[in-house]
Design a protein around this motif. Structure first.
Motif, mmCIF file in Angstrom:
data_model
loop_
_atom_site.group_PDB
_atom_site.id
_atom_site.type_symbol
_atom_site.label_atom_id
_atom_site.label_comp_id
_atom_site.label_asym_id
_atom_site.label_seq_id
_atom_site.Cartn_x
_atom_site.Cartn_y
_atom_site.Cartn_z
ATOM 1 N N MET A 184 0.836 -1.204 0.000
ATOM 2 C CA MET A 184 0.000 0.000 0.000
ATOM 3 C C MET A 184 0.869 1.253 0.000
ATOM 4 O O MET A 184 1.927 1.283 0.619
ATOM 5 C CB MET A 184 -0.872 0.034 1.253
ATOM 6 C CG MET A 184 -1.882 -1.096 1.311
ATOM 7 S SD MET A 184 -2.806 -1.024 2.872
ATOM 8 C CE MET A 184 -3.799 -2.507 2.716
ATOM 9 N N THR A 185 0.396 2.296 -0.690
ATOM 10 C CA THR A 185 1.182 3.524 -0.760
ATOM 11 C C THR A 185 0.519 4.678 -0.024
ATOM 12 O O THR A 185 1.174 5.648 0.328
ATOM 13 C CB THR A 185 1.413 3.931 -2.224
ATOM 14 O OG1 THR A 185 0.138 4.113 -2.834
ATOM 15 C CG2 THR A 185 2.185 2.857 -2.968
ATOM 16 N N ASN A 186 -0.768 4.572 0.225
ATOM 17 C CA ASN A 186 -1.456 5.639 0.955
ATOM 18 C C ASN A 186 -1.233 5.396 2.453
ATOM 19 O O ASN A 186 -1.699 4.401 3.013
ATOM 20 C CB ASN A 186 -2.954 5.602 0.620
ATOM 21 C CG ASN A 186 -3.734 6.660 1.359
ATOM 22 O OD1 ASN A 186 -3.599 6.798 2.571
ATOM 23 N ND2 ASN A 186 -4.556 7.405 0.631
ATOM 24 N N PRO A 187 -0.531 6.303 3.128
ATOM 25 C CA PRO A 187 -0.176 6.032 4.527
ATOM 26 C C PRO A 187 -1.384 5.951 5.455
ATOM 27 O O PRO A 187 -1.388 5.154 6.403
ATOM 28 C CB PRO A 187 0.729 7.213 4.896
ATOM 29 C CG PRO A 187 0.463 8.268 3.877
ATOM 30 C CD PRO A 187 0.002 7.587 2.640
ATOM 31 N N ASN A 188 -2.408 6.759 5.215
ATOM 32 C CA ASN A 188 -3.583 6.705 6.097
ATOM 33 C C ASN A 188 -4.248 5.335 6.043
ATOM 34 O O ASN A 188 -4.596 4.740 7.073
ATOM 35 C CB ASN A 188 -4.595 7.779 5.714
ATOM 36 C CG ASN A 188 -4.113 9.169 6.099
ATOM 37 O OD1 ASN A 188 -3.168 9.302 6.876
ATOM 38 N ND2 ASN A 188 -4.754 10.199 5.562
ATOM 39 N N GLN A 201 -2.942 2.548 5.000
ATOM 40 C CA GLN A 201 -2.022 1.528 5.488
ATOM 41 C C GLN A 201 -1.971 1.491 7.025
ATOM 42 O O GLN A 201 -2.012 0.425 7.633
ATOM 43 C CB GLN A 201 -0.624 1.816 4.936
ATOM 44 C CG GLN A 201 0.333 0.651 5.078
ATOM 45 C CD GLN A 201 1.728 1.036 4.638
ATOM 46 O OE1 GLN A 201 2.198 2.132 4.971
ATOM 47 N NE2 GLN A 201 2.381 0.153 3.901
ATOM 48 N N ARG A 202 -1.905 2.667 7.638
ATOM 49 C CA ARG A 202 -1.789 2.710 9.096
ATOM 50 C C ARG A 202 -3.043 2.174 9.790
ATOM 51 O O ARG A 202 -2.961 1.419 10.764
ATOM 52 C CB ARG A 202 -1.505 4.137 9.567
ATOM 53 C CG ARG A 202 -0.071 4.588 9.235
ATOM 54 C CD ARG A 202 0.137 6.035 9.623
ATOM 55 N NE ARG A 202 0.030 6.215 11.060
ATOM 56 C CZ ARG A 202 -0.438 7.339 11.640
ATOM 57 N NH1 ARG A 202 -0.865 8.352 10.900
ATOM 58 N NH2 ARG A 202 -0.493 7.428 12.955
ATOM 59 N N LEU A 239 -8.743 -1.365 -2.103
ATOM 60 C CA LEU A 239 -9.282 -2.704 -2.299
ATOM 61 C C LEU A 239 -8.649 -3.686 -1.304
ATOM 62 O O LEU A 239 -9.359 -4.450 -0.636
ATOM 63 C CB LEU A 239 -9.025 -3.148 -3.736
ATOM 64 C CG LEU A 239 -9.717 -4.426 -4.194
ATOM 65 C CD1 LEU A 239 -11.204 -4.392 -3.931
ATOM 66 C CD2 LEU A 239 -9.460 -4.651 -5.687
ATOM 67 N N TYR A 240 -7.327 -3.626 -1.151
ATOM 68 C CA TYR A 240 -6.661 -4.537 -0.215
ATOM 69 C C TYR A 240 -7.112 -4.255 1.224
ATOM 70 O O TYR A 240 -7.422 -5.174 1.993
ATOM 71 C CB TYR A 240 -5.138 -4.392 -0.309
ATOM 72 C CG TYR A 240 -4.521 -4.879 -1.608
ATOM 73 C CD1 TYR A 240 -5.274 -5.559 -2.563
ATOM 74 C CD2 TYR A 240 -3.175 -4.662 -1.883
ATOM 75 C CE1 TYR A 240 -4.699 -5.987 -3.750
ATOM 76 C CE2 TYR A 240 -2.595 -5.107 -3.063
ATOM 77 C CZ TYR A 240 -3.367 -5.769 -3.999
ATOM 78 O OH TYR A 240 -2.798 -6.209 -5.166
ATOM 79 N N ALA A 241 -7.139 -2.976 1.587
ATOM 80 C CA ALA A 241 -7.532 -2.638 2.956
ATOM 81 C C ALA A 241 -8.974 -3.074 3.217
ATOM 82 O O ALA A 241 -9.298 -3.633 4.267
ATOM 83 C CB ALA A 241 -7.386 -1.138 3.182
ATOM 84 N N GLY A 242 -9.831 -2.826 2.250
ATOM 85 C CA GLY A 242 -11.241 -3.225 2.400
ATOM 86 C C GLY A 242 -11.362 -4.722 2.619
ATOM 87 O O GLY A 242 -12.125 -5.192 3.467
ATOM 88 N N ILE A 243 -10.590 -5.487 1.856
ATOM 89 C CA ILE A 243 -10.661 -6.949 1.985
ATOM 90 C C ILE A 243 -10.173 -7.381 3.373
ATOM 91 O O ILE A 243 -10.802 -8.211 4.030
ATOM 92 C CB ILE A 243 -9.822 -7.620 0.878
ATOM 93 C CG1 ILE A 243 -10.532 -7.456 -0.470
ATOM 94 C CG2 ILE A 243 -9.584 -9.093 1.185
ATOM 95 C CD1 ILE A 243 -9.719 -7.900 -1.664
ATOM 96 N N ILE A 244 -9.058 -6.808 3.811
ATOM 97 C CA ILE A 244 -8.504 -7.230 5.100
ATOM 98 C C ILE A 244 -9.454 -6.896 6.255
ATOM 99 O O ILE A 244 -9.624 -7.676 7.189
ATOM 100 C CB ILE A 244 -7.111 -6.581 5.320
ATOM 101 C CG1 ILE A 244 -6.134 -7.157 4.286
ATOM 102 C CG2 ILE A 244 -6.604 -6.806 6.737
ATOM 103 C CD1 ILE A 244 -4.806 -6.429 4.205
#
Lengths: 314, 314, 314, 314, 314, 314
Positions: E123-127, E129-130, E186-191
């Motif tokens: 992920m490249t968006n820090p918000n 990702q954090r 998409l990745y954050a939503g899935i996790i």
């Protein structure tokens, strides 16, 4: 004296009075007739088999008779069953109050009569008042004895009148909060809305549907009665069709049995009050049997929902 | 003599008779009153503006009057409009048959009366026969003049009776194919099923809904009438409630306006025949305006379907 | 000679012929194999257990065999069961008409053939007539033997052809009442509409679904067959796609299995007739078992409704 | 002084104050910019065109400004339009009460505050009381100014608080009729149920949806706020999740926006009261504009029904 | 050593280890207590009765204990039942891997951790990702042990994490095919989408619903957690509400539990991937138990469909 | 050279090439004929009126002709209209690439052919491979030119083939993630699933529905074609009916046009991929026209939802 059926435990010996809810004849494998009795008291029901039943037994132990049984509580396929040792009909000198066997409204008929008459007395539109009074009088005895339904809610003795009284009380408070509401229409609509049940149902206890009830339904029945009452009383004002509409629309939607949806303000409010009293009553009953911190059994008529009784609820 | 409205073409000059379907007053930008007239003949409708309308005009050119207009067919926002040069009411000596202006059933009232009476005559159950005859007599004039609906199908003069006659003919052939059908019930149900429309609708032409029609609907109205008829005729047999059910259930489902679904065989068949006659009639009408090898306009009441007329259809 | 299964009573001794509807092997608690036989005759079904079944028994008492049993009617968990004393296969010299064991259409195959051929003969459009005749010939034997369904209605021997004949008779009377109907299309549509069932179902008796039937369905199957027939017969007119549409649309709506709704007048009428014959047939069957003044059992395929047989119905 | 917009008539000259509801720039056929102003006062809205608008005009006549216009009421495509002769902003010394331009709740904010505080004061469960008080305080200003919706009902200034007050009054009378109801839960649920609207909507007047409002909705927003409040107040009892459920479930069904249906008695009652107040309010408003003996306009949010005002209603 | 329960045959004697899924006390007809044990291993379940159970037995043989039984497989009402000869708890020195008793994900926890961390690393968006990292850390242990559901699919140990890993792999390939997709969202939503299950469900094995799970549901729970995480991490960007929406909308429709439908492209894709993995998993499982050329058992969660395994499928 | 229609501004003078999408003759108020031309280029459409059209004009300016116009962009009823000064057909020496006028797939036909052939080459089941190759060859030209629909998504030149290629790419990655999937079936199903559109639709540009398309639909059409192909190729294996089912079921549900729901694993996956590609394509298109931080226009085919483009999206 008597322990309620709901509290019976397997292995227990009992000796007490029951109301026969239904009695059905069968033929056993040995070729002999027997009776399957569904016994009830206010707390529940239990099945009993009367083996080798004589013709006299058949005539004696019919639906709605009160009997005394001595027997044992046993288990059969996971359900309780009563093994009958002795059985006899109620003797003349024995006085068992009917309340012991059946559930009934928490108000006496006289109280309900006096409350309803007061509401009718408050009406100022003579056409509405006269039709309401005429029809209530016509079906008075049954109105105060019949249940409001065969199951789900208010399905007990005097349930119809009790449901009406509760609804009138809600109506009264709404009329004071929303002064635009026409009190006469709303009260009359409430009193008449389920009155057709005295023709739709077969009697005050263990009610089933009559032919007229099945083929026409209580809504159609009472709409016709309002029409006939108006003819009889020679009332011709718009009140007649408006009252008929109040009753016709009280199920709210076509798919719920009202061929016309509410198109009068008070008809919409009547539909609401009817629903509200029914639902609170059903939830209360489910929660009465539930401990704090637990979920109730599912309530079929409320979309099969289960209700939680908070643990902080006293 | 007259060219039908449907065949008007832009640029054409016409001079002919019209029925005023509706006349509405408006105020033009210049502050003067004008009338918007919807003119009709059997083939269609056209709008006309009568500018600078006097008070006399307003009184003269009201709904349902017949007038003569000389004018030009113009185009306004993609629709035809009639520019009025001269306008005058029908003069006494002028005789324009009403058929010129409105659509009516293809059978004469007398023919329909004689057919329906024959069907009643065939009935063998006296209770059913007497109730049917009594109610038909009570509403006879209107029954033979009213439409069966305000739109979609049989919405023309005598449409109600014509719909009933067509249904009776279908019923007759089904009775011969399925001999178990009870002819009396089926014929009586057909004759009575829409009879409430004579109270639900406002009149034989350009019908709208009456208050009773809107709040109760034709089904409830006629069910009550059957009840009153039985009382009047002192008939008490099961036929009364069965007949009431036939009518009550003829829309087939609660969401279509029948609080009870058909629970009598003949009620189910009645529902079918009603639907069948309505649907064939609507499709026939749509296809009448369609050339072979093309699709008809969409028919709203048939799920907005369009129907194809095969090119091999003659 | 033989008493029908429906009339068996507990305790009775019987000795008669049955058709084995299904035979299933099981292992008893004692480790020995047994056969569960579902026996049928035209009046009903009964279960029998054949304990300690030999391998020979297994091979002998298979589905669709006719046998003779001597045994006792007993009760097991509330249902009748046959206790087998003696059992043997049908002997060569014994002649039991198949009608004794299975239900079949009330018309003989020859009668139905002659009626259907007459309807085909009446057609005037050669393309429609040729395709209909070709496909009927292609599947002729099965068409006259198969049922129209596996349950609900016309699920008996020759049920498919009988359903078609009844529908053709209704069609004939509608054609005379609504002369705009295209007779050829309607008759051909009726004859072909369920013809795919000869591929969808497994056989004339105790039918189940074939792989093609499950994955494609009788509608898709016959639409493809019409296409192939046209290719074979070198017919290229619009009749081909119109006939395919007639069949494709006969369930009336997408959710009922027709990917296209009727868009040809005759397709709509075909859908109606199909429904009407099915429904009257189901209601008649339910009422045949019902006494006047009582309600029938619930009919699942008719929204689980119960039908009332009026007490004035003779 | 001023005549309400609803009462304007074509041809009239007016000179009065308006609130600009929206101002949109356009380019005329002659290539010059113009402003389309939607002007409002409490009685309605009217469109005005400001031709040849300067850049200064654009900056001056923006949304939510009050202006004075002298002009003529004209008709354009069947709707009224204001032809502007003179226009100017409100001058400092002019004092026009905001009530002139916008509708607001019939109770003053102070009255509502005092009523709601009294209801909170009556609560006896400290957890419920503290969370309610905390959140009300957190959003207090907005709570007393925002509408309850953007359309349909309570869509005016202070509409949210007024809706809550009406609901609390109904709740109070139900609590006295059904003593099993938990007063604390019901009152807290009512006060909080729509509080998320202060984040969902953009402001007290001409509200639109915020990003959070559109993507999450007021229910999810306030459920999260309750969770955060509990964390802040260090409250951990079951009351937290029960209160969150009260709010979460108040739309009654998943398809109406509540991911969980009511599973607490008071949640069901809250849903009812919310509905009841909304519906009576909508019907009252429709009937206020209707004469006795007539039907109201259709109310979209009530299944597009039209309501009849009986002619005997005074 | 041990034969799986699914492969038991009637008459067989067995001696092996089981996990007690549930243990329920009952009272036999002879008045003595007994235990009904549901025993499980990875291949299935079987019921056993422990007659004349002592109080010690009750305390020893509770849910989730491992025991050893020697007994016989019998048949009772058509189902297998285990007749217990000897029973004893697991002894300390006995080491039975938990995999023997319960189903678990086909990947080891470490593998899944490493895969998921890699996705977060991308992920490249820090918000985004954090927040993702923070919440995953907060619930890490449970996330890798819990099932994704109580039934239908991924209802096994580590099922939640395995479902997430499968979805991430699909997401990765879609991101490469549709480059417009925002990978981080998409990745954050899935996790996060089902992370609320660690609060909704009671534990990693034989999970039931917690009070919070029942009254609020996993969607609402995790939406609130995202809000709290952002507060904790002092993140205020639009990413917070967008991530909350991703999770809120992942059931796709209000009636499926998402109060808002997807209104972000990646939310729609997340809903799709979730569905796709669930459905393929359910079908695979059904077909694993099906032979080529046969239909699978019906899969309730897939509209009760049965799936065919083609005979040409190897 | 040319400015796209979408970028025209009122008042502008233009001189450029257009494709005539449709040309309709009308009669003006002055009685003279005129042509209404809908002109298109890849960026949009604009209406132009050609007044006083000669018969030669009518023949020259027909649908799908390319013309050059010199004219002015004007405003008419809120929409742009082109006032024609000069008009002439395309001259022979002028070479305008068709891409200028119509939208087309982002891949060249040759690229798509090569990709699809590769997928067919990968198949190992000869029956599936041969049927796929045969049908693709039979309709090859049309398959690579036709759109996949008349609106919503892939409604451009070569849209059908491009949709198939995108789906095959998704399928390929799913096959690697779920190795149980039968690659041959899935690829063949994708290639064939919409192939019936070459008969259902009228042509590669501005497509409408053919008679066969309207009455049968592309699903039924291609199912029949598979059957005929198998007959032609003398293939009789189960692959035929399974492939037919793949296509038949690809709309997923009866109400969406598939008379059978997917009953093969790969049919379910095909349905998913079809949906996924369609939906992402529609959302991408809507978001392409949307600025970050704003909502897109509503997308009718996605339940009329509007999609938000996050402001942090680059």
């Amino acid at each position: 004296m008597n322990k309620g059926i709901r509290f019976f435990e397997i292995g227990e010996q009992i000796e007490q009075y029951f109301l026969i809810k239904s009695s059905t004849k069968g033929i056993a494998s040995n070729g002999k007739p027997f009776l399957t009795l569904i016994l009830q008291d206010k707390t529940g029901e239990i099945e009993a088999k009367l083996w080798d039943a004589t013709e006299e037994d058949e005539l004696r132990y019919t639906d709605q008779t009160i009997i005394k049984i001595q027997g044992d509580v046993q288990s059969f396929r996971g359900k309780q069953q009563l093994r009958v040792r002795k059985i006899r009909p109620l003797m003349e000198q024995e006085q068992i109050p009917i309340d012991y066997f059946i559930e009934r409204a928490p108000l006496e008929i006289e109280e309900m009569q006096s409350k309803i008459n007061e509401y009718i007395f408050e009406m100022t539109n003579p056409n509405i008042q006269r039709i309401t009074r005429y029809l209530l009088k016509k079906f008075e005895t049954k109105f105060y004895e019949y249940p409001a339904a065969t199951k789900n809610h208010h399905e007990f003795y005097s349930g119809l009148a009790f449901h009406v009284v509760s609804m009138l009380d809600i109506a009264k408070s709404l009329v004071s909060l929303y002064p635009q509401l026409n009190k006469d229409l709303l009260y009359a609509g409430i009193i008449l809305h389920d009155l057709g049940k005295v023709i739709e149902l077969s009697g005050p206890v263990s009610a089933s549907y009559t032919l007229e009830g099945t083929l026409l339904g209580h809504i159609t029945i009472i709409v016709e009665e309002i029409g006939k009452a108006a003819e009889q009383l020679e009332i011709e004002g718009e009140e007649v069709v408006v009252l008929q509409h109040m009753v016709l629309a009280h199920h709210g939607k076509a798919e719920w049995g009202s061929p016309k949806p509410p198109m009068i303000r008070e008809a919409e409010v009547l539909h609401f009050i009817d629903n509200l009293d029914a639902k609170i009553t059903m939830i209360n009953r489910a929660l009465d049997k539930t401990k704090p911190g637990e979920f109730s059994e599912r309530v079929f008529a409320l979309d099969n929902r289960s209700f939680y009784k908070p643990s902080f609820q006293d």
